[in-house]
Write a protein that holds these residues in place. Structure first.
Motif, PDB file in Angstrom:
ATOM      1  N   VAL A 188      17.110  -2.710   3.999  1.00  0.00           N
ATOM      2  CA  VAL A 188      16.701  -1.834   5.097  1.00  0.00           C
ATOM      3  C   VAL A 188      16.835  -0.378   4.668  1.00  0.00           C
ATOM      4  CG1 VAL A 188      17.243  -1.160   7.477  1.00  0.00           C
ATOM      5  CG2 VAL A 188      17.381  -3.557   6.792  1.00  0.00           C
ATOM      6  N   LYS A 189      17.824  -0.086   3.867  1.00  0.00           N
ATOM      7  CA  LYS A 189      18.054   1.273   3.400  1.00  0.00           C
ATOM      8  C   LYS A 189      16.862   1.780   2.599  1.00  0.00           C
ATOM      9  CE  LYS A 189      21.353   3.991   0.748  1.00  0.00           C
ATOM     10  NZ  LYS A 189      22.551   3.960  -0.060  1.00  0.00           N
ATOM     11  N   SER A 190      16.303   0.961   1.754  1.00  0.00           N
ATOM     12  CA  SER A 190      15.162   1.404   0.948  1.00  0.00           C
ATOM     13  C   SER A 190      13.921   1.585   1.825  1.00  0.00           C
ATOM     14  CB  SER A 190      14.886   0.415  -0.185  1.00  0.00           C
ATOM     15  OG  SER A 190      14.478  -0.830   0.333  1.00  0.00           O
ATOM     16  N   ASP A 191      13.760   0.767   2.857  1.00  0.00           N
ATOM     17  CA  ASP A 191      12.615   0.922   3.768  1.00  0.00           C
ATOM     18  C   ASP A 191      12.711   2.254   4.526  1.00  0.00           C
ATOM     19  OD1 ASP A 191      11.665  -1.510   2.961  1.00  0.00           O
ATOM     20  OD2 ASP A 191      12.426  -2.627   4.707  1.00  0.00           O
ATOM     21  N   TRP A 192      13.883   2.594   5.036  1.00  0.00           N
ATOM     22  CA  TRP A 192      14.057   3.845   5.773  1.00  0.00           C
ATOM     23  C   TRP A 192      13.929   5.051   4.837  1.00  0.00           C
ATOM     24  CZ3 TRP A 192      13.294   4.436  10.602  1.00  0.00           C
ATOM     25  CH2 TRP A 192      13.513   3.398  11.489  1.00  0.00           C
ATOM     26  N   SER A 193      14.357   4.872   3.591  1.00  0.00           N
ATOM     27  CA  SER A 193      14.200   5.977   2.636  1.00  0.00           C
ATOM     28  C   SER A 193      12.729   6.267   2.396  1.00  0.00           C
ATOM     29  CB  SER A 193      14.862   5.619   1.297  1.00  0.00           C
ATOM     30  OG  SER A 193      16.242   5.432   1.461  1.00  0.00           O
ATOM     31  N   MET A 194      11.932   5.228   2.286  1.00  0.00           N
ATOM     32  CA  MET A 194      10.502   5.421   2.072  1.00  0.00           C
ATOM     33  C   MET A 194       9.841   6.073   3.300  1.00  0.00           C
ATOM     34  SD  MET A 194       7.557   2.676   1.115  1.00  0.00           S
ATOM     35  CE  MET A 194       7.189   2.209   2.789  1.00  0.00           C
ATOM     36  N   GLY A 206      10.914   9.720   3.484  1.00  0.00           N
ATOM     37  CA  GLY A 206      10.218  10.523   2.471  1.00  0.00           C
ATOM     38  C   GLY A 206       8.792  10.814   2.881  1.00  0.00           C
ATOM     39  N   PHE A 207       8.136   9.835   3.457  1.00  0.00           N
ATOM     40  CA  PHE A 207       6.746  10.044   3.909  1.00  0.00           C
ATOM     41  C   PHE A 207       6.690  11.072   5.043  1.00  0.00           C
ATOM     42  CE2 PHE A 207       3.144   8.895   6.635  1.00  0.00           C
ATOM     43  CZ  PHE A 207       2.107   9.027   5.717  1.00  0.00           C
ATOM     44  N   ILE A 208       7.569  10.943   6.009  1.00  0.00           N
ATOM     45  CA  ILE A 208       7.580  11.886   7.145  1.00  0.00           C
ATOM     46  C   ILE A 208       7.936  13.291   6.665  1.00  0.00           C
ATOM     47  CG2 ILE A 208       8.810  12.469   9.281  1.00  0.00           C
ATOM     48  CD1 ILE A 208       8.944   9.453   9.859  1.00  0.00           C
ATOM     49  N   LEU A 209       8.929  13.401   5.797  1.00  0.00           N
ATOM     50  CA  LEU A 209       9.323  14.705   5.273  1.00  0.00           C
ATOM     51  C   LEU A 209       8.177  15.353   4.501  1.00  0.00           C
ATOM     52  CD1 LEU A 209      11.630  16.761   4.954  1.00  0.00           C
ATOM     53  CD2 LEU A 209      12.267  15.547   2.863  1.00  0.00           C
ATOM     54  N   GLY A 210       7.495  14.566   3.663  1.00  0.00           N
ATOM     55  CA  GLY A 210       6.348  15.090   2.915  1.00  0.00           C
ATOM     56  C   GLY A 210       5.240  15.532   3.841  1.00  0.00           C
ATOM     57  N   SER A 211       5.000  14.775   4.904  1.00  0.00           N
ATOM     58  CA  SER A 211       3.956  15.143   5.878  1.00  0.00           C
ATOM     59  C   SER A 211       4.320  16.436   6.605  1.00  0.00           C
ATOM     60  CB  SER A 211       3.757  14.035   6.907  1.00  0.00           C
ATOM     61  OG  SER A 211       3.358  12.857   6.275  1.00  0.00           O
ATOM     62  N   ILE A 216       6.268  18.872   5.565  1.00  0.00           N
ATOM     63  CA  ILE A 216       6.165  19.993   4.628  1.00  0.00           C
ATOM     64  C   ILE A 216       4.708  20.376   4.430  1.00  0.00           C
ATOM     65  CG2 ILE A 216       6.510  20.645   2.212  1.00  0.00           C
ATOM     66  CD1 ILE A 216       9.133  19.083   2.300  1.00  0.00           C
ATOM     67  N   THR A 217       3.837  19.354   4.277  1.00  0.00           N
ATOM     68  CA  THR A 217       2.406  19.634   4.088  1.00  0.00           C
ATOM     69  C   THR A 217       1.831  20.339   5.302  1.00  0.00           C
ATOM     70  OG1 THR A 217       2.205  17.670   2.687  1.00  0.00           O
ATOM     71  CG2 THR A 217       0.176  18.579   3.561  1.00  0.00           C
ATOM     72  N   VAL A 218       2.132  19.892   6.493  1.00  0.00           N
ATOM     73  CA  VAL A 218       1.637  20.530   7.724  1.00  0.00           C
ATOM     74  C   VAL A 218       2.171  21.956   7.821  1.00  0.00           C
ATOM     75  CG1 VAL A 218       1.766  20.471  10.258  1.00  0.00           C
ATOM     76  CG2 VAL A 218       1.289  18.377   8.968  1.00  0.00           C
ATOM     77  N   GLY A 219       3.431  22.143   7.450  1.00  0.00           N
ATOM     78  CA  GLY A 219       4.019  23.500   7.501  1.00  0.00           C
ATOM     79  C   GLY A 219       3.328  24.431   6.530  1.00  0.00           C
ATOM     80  N   ILE A 220       3.030  23.986   5.323  1.00  0.00           N
ATOM     81  CA  ILE A 220       2.358  24.837   4.327  1.00  0.00           C
ATOM     82  C   ILE A 220       0.947  25.171   4.790  1.00  0.00           C
ATOM     83  CG2 ILE A 220       1.435  24.849   1.967  1.00  0.00           C
ATOM     84  CD1 ILE A 220       3.925  23.290   1.112  1.00  0.00           C
ATOM     85  N   VAL A 221       0.228  24.162   5.271  1.00  0.00           N
ATOM     86  CA  VAL A 221      -1.149  24.399   5.748  1.00  0.00           C
ATOM     87  C   VAL A 221      -1.117  25.379   6.916  1.00  0.00           C
ATOM     88  CG1 VAL A 221      -3.128  23.309   6.876  1.00  0.00           C
ATOM     89  CG2 VAL A 221      -2.041  22.206   4.902  1.00  0.00           C
ATOM     90  N   TYR A 222      -0.190  25.250   7.819  1.00  0.00           N
ATOM     91  CA  TYR A 222      -0.093  26.158   8.968  1.00  0.00           C
ATOM     92  C   TYR A 222       0.206  27.586   8.508  1.00  0.00           C
ATOM     93  CZ  TYR A 222       1.432  28.065  13.412  1.00  0.00           C
ATOM     94  OH  TYR A 222       1.573  28.851  14.514  1.00  0.00           O
ATOM     95  N   SER A 223       1.133  27.702   7.504  1.00  0.00           N
ATOM     96  CA  SER A 223       1.492  29.026   6.996  1.00  0.00           C
ATOM     97  C   SER A 223       0.307  29.692   6.315  1.00  0.00           C
ATOM     98  CB  SER A 223       2.643  28.942   5.995  1.00  0.00           C
ATOM     99  OG  SER A 223       3.765  28.416   6.610  1.00  0.00           O
TER     100      SER A 223
END
Length: 149
Positions: free
Chosen positions: A119-125, A128-133, A135-142
């Motif tokens: 379960v730990k590896s599933d939540w890590s994935m 990571g996906f949510i964090l990457g998304s 960050i991407t939305v924040g950069i595009v907005y900036s």
């Protein structure tokens, strides 16, 4: 490999006895004599005790040869059994060693991260996906904010 047969002292004695008694056997004549009587034919004169001793010695030699043969046969059997037991033990140890090696290899493969389905590896994935998304939305907005100013 040819087998070499050796004539032992018992065999020599047997041949000697056969050679001495062969004329009696070949002509099949014998005569019991009393002391002092002349022998009716030429040959070897043996007393009953001498014949009994020769016969007893021959029987003892045969028994000795049988015992020696049995001993040699048992020695060979024991040697063969020992060799078999040694090879059998070596085979069992090899099988056990290889089974342990296979179990260790399988355990190492199961412990690899790609096979770790916890379960730990599933939540890590997912994290990571949510964090990457984000960050991407924040950069595009900036970048969009900078261009619009």
């Amino acid at each position: 490999m040819g087998s070499k047969k050796r004539i032992g002292p018992g065999g020599i004695m047997l041949f000697l006895l056969m050679g001495l008694l062969f004329p009696l056997h070949a002509e099949e004549k014998y005569t019991e004599l009393q002391q002092g009587e002349p022998a009716p034919y030429a040959g070897i004169l043996l007393t009953k005790e001498a014949i009994a001793k020769i016969y007893a010695d021959q029987e003892a030699e045969i028994a000795k040869l049988k015992a020696e043969h049995e001993y040699q046969l048992n020695t060979v059997k024991l040697s063969d059994n020992t060799k078999y037991d040694l090879l059998n033990m070596r085979y069992k140890l090899d099988v056990e060693m290889y089974q342990v090696m296979i179990k260790n290899r399988d355990k190492a493969i199961q412990d690899m991260p790609i096979y770790n389905n916890s379960v730990k590896s599933d939540w890590s994935m997912i994290g990571g996906f949510i964090l990457g998304s984000v960050i991407t939305v924040g950069i595009v907005y900036s970048i969009d904010k900078i261009q619009s100013e």
